[in-house]
Write a protein that holds these residues in place. Structure first.
Motif, PDB file in Angstrom:
ATOM      1  N   CYS A  10     -20.615   5.821  34.935  1.00  0.00           N
ATOM      2  CA  CYS A  10     -19.852   5.802  33.684  1.00  0.00           C
ATOM      3  C   CYS A  10     -20.286   6.939  32.754  1.00  0.00           C
ATOM      4  O   CYS A  10     -21.393   7.472  32.851  1.00  0.00           O
ATOM      5  CB  CYS A  10     -20.045   4.449  33.002  1.00  0.00           C
ATOM      6  N   ASP A  12     -20.659   6.485  29.553  1.00  0.00           N
ATOM      7  CA  ASP A  12     -21.289   5.854  28.386  1.00  0.00           C
ATOM      8  C   ASP A  12     -22.615   6.529  28.009  1.00  0.00           C
ATOM      9  O   ASP A  12     -23.551   6.569  28.810  1.00  0.00           O
ATOM     10  CB  ASP A  12     -21.529   4.371  28.712  1.00  0.00           C
ATOM     11  N   GLY A  39     -16.026   3.997  32.885  1.00  0.00           N
ATOM     12  CA  GLY A  39     -16.003   2.888  33.834  1.00  0.00           C
ATOM     13  C   GLY A  39     -16.647   3.221  35.177  1.00  0.00           C
ATOM     14  O   GLY A  39     -16.732   2.350  36.041  1.00  0.00           O
ATOM     15  N   HIS A  78     -22.892  -0.505  35.010  1.00  0.00           N
ATOM     16  CA  HIS A  78     -23.907  -0.776  33.981  1.00  0.00           C
ATOM     17  C   HIS A  78     -23.503  -1.937  33.087  1.00  0.00           C
ATOM     18  O   HIS A  78     -22.327  -2.261  32.941  1.00  0.00           O
ATOM     19  CB  HIS A  78     -24.190   0.478  33.148  1.00  0.00           C
ATOM     20  N   CYS A  81     -20.322  -2.605  30.075  1.00  0.00           N
ATOM     21  CA  CYS A  81     -19.435  -1.444  30.262  1.00  0.00           C
ATOM     22  C   CYS A  81     -18.141  -1.673  29.472  1.00  0.00           C
ATOM     23  O   CYS A  81     -17.352  -2.556  29.791  1.00  0.00           O
ATOM     24  CB  CYS A  81     -19.119  -1.217  31.735  1.00  0.00           C
ATOM     25  N   LEU A  82     -17.946  -0.842  28.463  1.00  0.00           N
ATOM     26  CA  LEU A  82     -16.818  -1.064  27.557  1.00  0.00           C
ATOM     27  C   LEU A  82     -15.484  -0.818  28.246  1.00  0.00           C
ATOM     28  O   LEU A  82     -14.503  -1.503  27.982  1.00  0.00           O
ATOM     29  CB  LEU A  82     -16.960  -0.159  26.330  1.00  0.00           C
TER      30      LEU A  82
HETATM   31 ZN   LIG Z   1     -19.286   1.998  31.087  1.00  0.00          ZN
END
Ligand SMILES: [Zn+2]
Length: 140
Positions: A10, A12, A39, A78, A81-82
């Motif tokens: 991801c 992030d 993602g 992770h 994960c948004l």
């Molecule tokens: Zn993520």
């Protein structure tokens, strides 16, 4: 040095340093090709729901696998994960977000093993601990 793996994780920002440390120190990789997308590898098995995103990202993986000759694919999910939370979690029925991600990553691995026959596909999960550290779990 030959490319040892293609890695998908991801974007992030909270996990970038931990991802890098784990790949270099935990897995002792000296050369890997990286694809960081929102993602991470969760898109792989979601083609039914996000066809264009999935197709385009799969093309990138295919390109990297072919051009680098890497024998191994690594997906790292992770904690929290948004992107998964916003886009994918509703298609799963497991109790927790992490469990849904595990199910999704296993489905992704299955599809990648079919698509890249002969490649090894490993999936991991970066778990954020209360003390701020990150623990990596290898998903069976
Ligand atoms: Zn993520």
């Amino acid at each position: 040095v030959d490319t040892e793996a293609v890695v998908v994780h991801c974007s992030d920002h909270r996990f970038q340093a931990a991802f890098r440390d784990y790949l270099v120190e935990g897995l002792a990789l000296r050369a890997y090709a990286l694809m960081a997308v929102p993602g991470g590898g969760h898109f792989v098995s979601m083609g039914q729901f996000m066809p264009k995103f999935t197709k385009s990202n799969l093309q990138s993986i295919s390109f990297l696998m072919k051009r680098t000759g890497a024998p191994r694919l690594i997906l790292i999910g992770h904690d929290d994960c948004l992107f998964f939370r916003d886009q994918f979690q509703f298609y799963f029925t497991e109790a927790t977000l992490s469990q849904r991600q595990f199910t999704n990553l296993r489905a992704a691995r299955k599809q990648l093993l079919e698509r890249f026959s002969g490649a090894r596909v490993d999936i991991y999960f970066a778990d954020a601990e209360a003390d701020g550290s990150v623990q990596f779990i290898r998903i069976d």
